[in-house]
Design an enzyme around this catalytic site. Structure first.
Site, PDB file in Angstrom:
ATOM      1  N   GLY A  96       4.558   1.251   1.462  1.00 40.69           N
ATOM      2  CA  GLY A  96       5.402   0.488   0.543  1.00 40.69           C
ATOM      3  C   GLY A  96       4.553  -0.327  -0.422  1.00 40.69           C
ATOM      4  O   GLY A  96       4.779  -0.328  -1.627  1.00 40.69           O
ATOM      5  N   GLU A 131       4.082  -9.046   1.233  1.00 35.12           N
ATOM      6  CA  GLU A 131       2.686  -8.893   0.775  1.00 35.12           C
ATOM      7  C   GLU A 131       2.108 -10.244   0.367  1.00 35.12           C
ATOM      8  O   GLU A 131       0.954 -10.540   0.650  1.00 35.12           O
ATOM      9  CB  GLU A 131       2.578  -7.898  -0.387  1.00 35.12           C
ATOM     10  CG  GLU A 131       3.160  -6.519  -0.126  1.00 35.12           C
ATOM     11  CD  GLU A 131       2.742  -5.879   1.185  1.00 35.12           C
ATOM     12  OE1 GLU A 131       1.629  -6.152   1.655  1.00 35.12           O
ATOM     13  OE2 GLU A 131       3.547  -5.117   1.750  1.00 35.12           O
TER      14      GLU A 131
HETATM   15  N1  B3K Z   1      -0.830  -3.659   5.300  1.00 32.90           N
HETATM   16  C1  B3K Z   1      -0.213  -2.590   4.559  1.00 32.90           C
HETATM   17  C2  B3K Z   1      -0.114  -1.329   5.321  1.00 32.90           C
HETATM   18  C3  B3K Z   1      -1.099  -0.328   4.963  1.00 32.90           C
HETATM   19  C4  B3K Z   1      -0.793   0.995   5.587  1.00 32.90           C
HETATM   20  C5  B3K Z   1      -2.022   1.718   5.929  1.00 32.90           C
HETATM   21  N2  B3K Z   1      -1.774   3.015   6.490  1.00 32.90           N
HETATM   22  C6  B3K Z   1       1.129  -2.969   4.077  1.00 32.90           C
HETATM   23  C7  B3K Z   1       1.783  -4.069   4.787  1.00 32.90           C
HETATM   24  O1  B3K Z   1       2.057  -4.043   5.960  1.00 32.90           O
HETATM   25  O2  B3K Z   1       2.021  -5.062   4.165  1.00 32.90           O
HETATM   26 ZN    ZN Z   2       2.237  -6.079   6.278  1.00 33.12          ZN
END
Ligand code: B3K
Ligand code: ZN
Length: 851
Positions: free
Chosen positions: A254, A291
């Protein structure tokens, strides 16, 4: 020859890296097929470590040259990285590699999307950019120089120099490599400002492709709301001069929380009323918040190793759910989250892919970005808060930020702040992190001379991941209702720690009706032999909005299960209860809409399997159709009024008030369509001036077996908007009658716009097929075959997305033997594909390995 034999990594084997990285300087000379990356990295021995082997990860890199303190060296290079003899003290490592962003279809590392360079490094993508200790416990300060003809050149942190064809970025906050990001392209920007609580000015930028500039306003507002909320609720202030977001079309997830430079799947940030639905807007708001919140929970405090992924993800999901609850309706958010949790996490936790919230081993970490790590991880935090109380939770979080800022942490660190603040021993609570599987909570009650007692028994089935499960701490929120529906005991949280435990309530005048597991206070399956009358009573009277909804859901499930297994007619308690809900104008329309939604067909399949019968997908689908018609007939007098009341006048706004009305209006229209064959839906489609109404009316038409003309018109109208065309692909398959779903999906994979290398388009098509329960499980195996064909084709191009979509097969053991052998044959075929990626290989062995 590339070594693809899967390797298992264990949590118990963790050791720190032998060196610390004091600074990193990267220079990128961009070229689509031959980007040069020059790295200058200051290493020093790590006093905390004993193993001084110098190993740097590196994959798909062409090594041009390397030197230590200016002297050229020749490292030993394998396809996983390099080793080299290094000095005993601090030294400067320099290295030049060449990479091929254009040829990178896996969308991990540095790649290209529509001519724009972008990166995705979490979890282990940085090793595809240069040689580096690509592990989250190695944190450093990065300076990044980018050279390229693109007008926009971005990286993490603050800009130091921005010139023609040249930019230098410096990120003062030490970070692991997985938070590195780079973007270069011909992008347009929408800018804004935010003044932080201490008066610092932050420049906010949202970068998009030309043509998308009209879809930025909502995302920008959501960002500002998130920044403010995190200051007010968690005391967290932003820490750089700029916050950049970039929208990218080709993206496996996402979005990604790279420090100061979040990269978003364009579907998760771009929205306009004409092209995005209410649900899209709400999801965008939540993802932007998620995020952004990672800036503290993930970036400032990161994970020591990937086994600790839930440390940042569980907490950040929990935080974004609090944010949405605060901005919108808390009960509606809670119910929606639980619906989603049961649909995605329960099958995972109760099937061959079960793993603890903190896994203890993995082959490919990308396969562990799961509903268990994310959503169960968030539920565990919700339980912790419920157990210690709001004030202690706030104190523990303050301590967490103060104590661990700048560190790479573990679940032990996280639990310790709660222990230190409350004096509680959380050793037993920690089993929520270490034991896989969904506990089942059986309850019976008795009434004796003014004392009402609830007797609970918790059980957790042994699994491959948890051979010898032990009792967990289960917070059980309970309320009691008197015979007239009044609450005689307000919500109280019982703390269950034993395998079997009773709780008595004294001094009651009459035997109460219990409302148990209010607000879904623990992620368990509640087993209570309650009869229809009790469910109907709770549906009418429960003061807890979640459990009131739950009672209606249970009535729906019960009636659909007996319809599907015995051909019984629709239950009158359900129909009467729903009619009363529909008529109750005091209830939020969005809440009524959730009440009216049927349990999904796969939820029913799970319920049937739990009850010991073999789910028949066709019978379940038929039960849903029959029940919808019965409800439409039962409610026909009230539906016109509901439709009229849900009409929204004035300009479209994706706010809770309008969204709520449209949600109930869509439910009412779906029922009306059962009666009028789609006449009103066609009228609404013709008049719709926003995507929410357009799609809801088209969905109704498709369910009624109509809509060919509108489907064609929709394509004509939106053919230039890739996000809307994703919807066009998805809705035709999701809305198809089961017998036609696989054929429609197969046809659509032949459409010129089926750009299967784009993860959004692939998911919109094949993911929609997997979601059409009876269509995917068509008895002739056509659904299984089509998905397997495409997974085999996608695997060499994009292993991450392929592996994720394999989970469509995870529930295969619950179906009849004919379907099991059809699925088994497809799984064998996928597993036997020569050169299958380690990602998909691991998924196949886990899914097939179960008994
Ligand atoms: N930390 C990223 C996820 C990345 C996925 C890697 N396969 C998005 C999130 O959880 O905010
Ligand atoms: Zn996350």
């Amino acid at each position: 020859m590339k070594d693809t034999a899967p390797q298992t990594i264990y949590l118990k084997d963790y050791t720190p890296f032998g060196f610390v990285v004091e600074s990193v300087h990267l220079t990128f000379d961009l070229a689509p097929n031959a980007t040069r990356v020059h790295s200058r990295i200051a290493f020093a021995p790590n006093p905390e470590a004993s193993d001084r082997r110098f190993f740097l990860h590196g994959e798909d890199l062409k090594l041009i040259g390397a030197s230590i303190d200016g002297t050229p060296v020749t490292p030993d290079v394998t396809d996983k990285g390099l080793t080299c003899t290094v000095p005993d003290g601090p030294f400067l490592w320099e290295c030049e590699v060449e990479i091929d962003p254009q040829g990178n279809t896996a969308l991990e590392g540095l790649y290209m999307s529509n001519g724009m360079y972008c990166t995705q490094c979490e979890a282990e993508g940085f090793r595809k950019i240069t040689y580096y200790p690509d592990r989250p416990d190695v944190m450093s300060v990065f300076t990044v120089e980018i050279r390229g003809p693109q007008p926009v050149l971005l990286s993490n942190g603050n800009p130091r120099e921005l010139g023609d064809g040249h930019a230098v970025w410096h990120d003062p906050w030490p970070k692991p490599a997985y938070l590195f990001a780079l973007v270069a392209g011909e992008l347009l920007v929408q800018s804004d400002r935010f003044t932080t609580c201490s008066g610092k000015e932050v420049e906010l930028n949202l970068y998009v492709r030309p043509g998308d500039e009209g879809k930025c306003d909502f995302g920008m507002e959501a960002l500002k709301k998130s920044m403010k909320w995190d200051e007010e609720v968690y005391g967290r202030e932003y820490d750089l001069d700029v916050f950049n977001i970039v929208a990218v079309d080709d993206f496996n997830a996402g979005a990604m929380e790279n420090k100061g430079l979040n990269i978003f799947n364009s579907a998760a940030v771009l929205a306009s009323p004409e092209t995005a639905t209410d649900a899209n807007f709400e999801r965008i708001e939540a993802i932007i918040a998620h995020e952004y919140f990672h800036n503290w929970t993930g970036n400032r405090i990161t994970c020591r190793d990937w086994f600790q992924l839930c440390l940042k993800e569980g907490l950040t999901v929990y935080r974004d759910s609090q944010f949405t609850s605060d901005l919108r309706s808390a009960p509606v958010k809670r119910i929606s989250d639980v619906i989603d949790f049961r649909a995605r996490q329960f099958p995972e936790d109760q099937g061959p892919l079960a793993h603890p919230v903190r896994p203890e081993s993995f082959q490919e970490i990308n396969n562990f970005y799961t509903a268990t790590v994310y959503e169960k991880g968030a539920e565990v935090i919700g339980m912790l808060k419920r157990l210690v109380g709001d004030r202690a939770y706030a104190e523990a979080l303050d301590l967490y930020f103060a104590r661990h800022d700048g560190q790479a942490c573990t679940i032990e660190d996280w639990l310790r702040v709660f222990e230190d603040v409350t004096g509680r021993d959380l050793a037993q609570f920690k089993r929520w992190y270490s034991q896989a599987g969904t506990p089942r909570l059986a309850v019976r009650d008795d009434w004796n001379d003014g004392t009402y007692t609830l007797h609970f028994t918790q059980t957790l089935a042994p699994s491959a991941a948890t051979a010898d499960p032990q009792p967990q701490v289960i917070p059980i929120s309970v309320g009691l209702l008197g015979p007239d529906g009044d609450e005689v005991l307000a919500t109280r949280t019982l703390e269950m720690t034993e395998a079997t435990q009773s709780f008595a309530f004294e001094g009651l005048d009459a035997r109460p009706t219990p409302s148990i597991l209010r607000a879904f206070s623990a992620p368990v399956v509640l087993e209570r032999d309650s009869d229809t009358a009790e469910r109907a009573f709770l549906l009418a009277h429960d003061t807890d909005p979640f459990n009131r909804w739950e009672a209606g859901r249970a009535l729906a499930r019960d009636t659909m299960m007996s319809m599907a297994t015995t051909g019984a007619p629709a239950g009158s308690a359900y129909l009467d209860g729903m009619l009363a809900v529909l008529r109750d104008d005091d209830l939020d329309p969005a809440y009524r809409a959730l009440m009216l939604a049927q349990p999904s067909q796969s939820e029913l399949a799970t319920a049937l399997a739990e009850a010991g019968s073999t789910p028949d997908p066709d019978a379940i689908w038929q039960a849903g159709e029959t029940l919808a018609l019965a409800l439409a007939q039962h409610a026909q007098d009230v539906l016109p009024r509901i439709l009229a009341e849900c009409r929204v006048d004035g300009p479209y706004r994706p706010d809770p008030d309008q969204t709520s009305k449209r949600a109930l209006g869509a439910r009412a229209l779906a029922l009306v369509t059962r009666l009028d064959g789609g006449a009103q839906a066609a009228a609404q489609y013709a008049a719709a001036d926003n995507m929410t109404l357009q799609l809801s009316s088209l969905g109704c038409l498709l369910t009624a077996g109509k809509g060919d003309e509108q489907v064609a018109a929709f394509y004509e109208q939106w053919q230039d908007d890739r996000l809307v065309i994703d919807k066009w692909f998805g809705m035709q398959i999701a809305g198809a009658a089961p017998a036609r779903a696989a054929a429609i999906a197969a046809d659509l994979t032949g459409h010129p716009d089926f750009n299967w290398k784009n993860p959004n388009r692939f998911r919109a098509t094949l993911g929609a097929l997997a979601m059409n329960h009876a269509g995917f499980h068509a008895a002739d195996g056509s659904g299984y075959r089509l998905l397997a064909d495409w997974l085999i084709r996608l695997d060499p191009v994009n292993p991450m997305t392929t592996a994720r979509m394999c989970s469509a097969f995870q529930t295969w053991r619950r179906y009849d033997s004919a379907r099991q052998s059809l699925i088994g044959a497809e799984l064998d075929r996928i597993a036997a594909t020569p050169g299958l990626s380690p990602d998909t290989t691991e998924m196949m062995s886990r899914i097939r390995g179960a008994k």
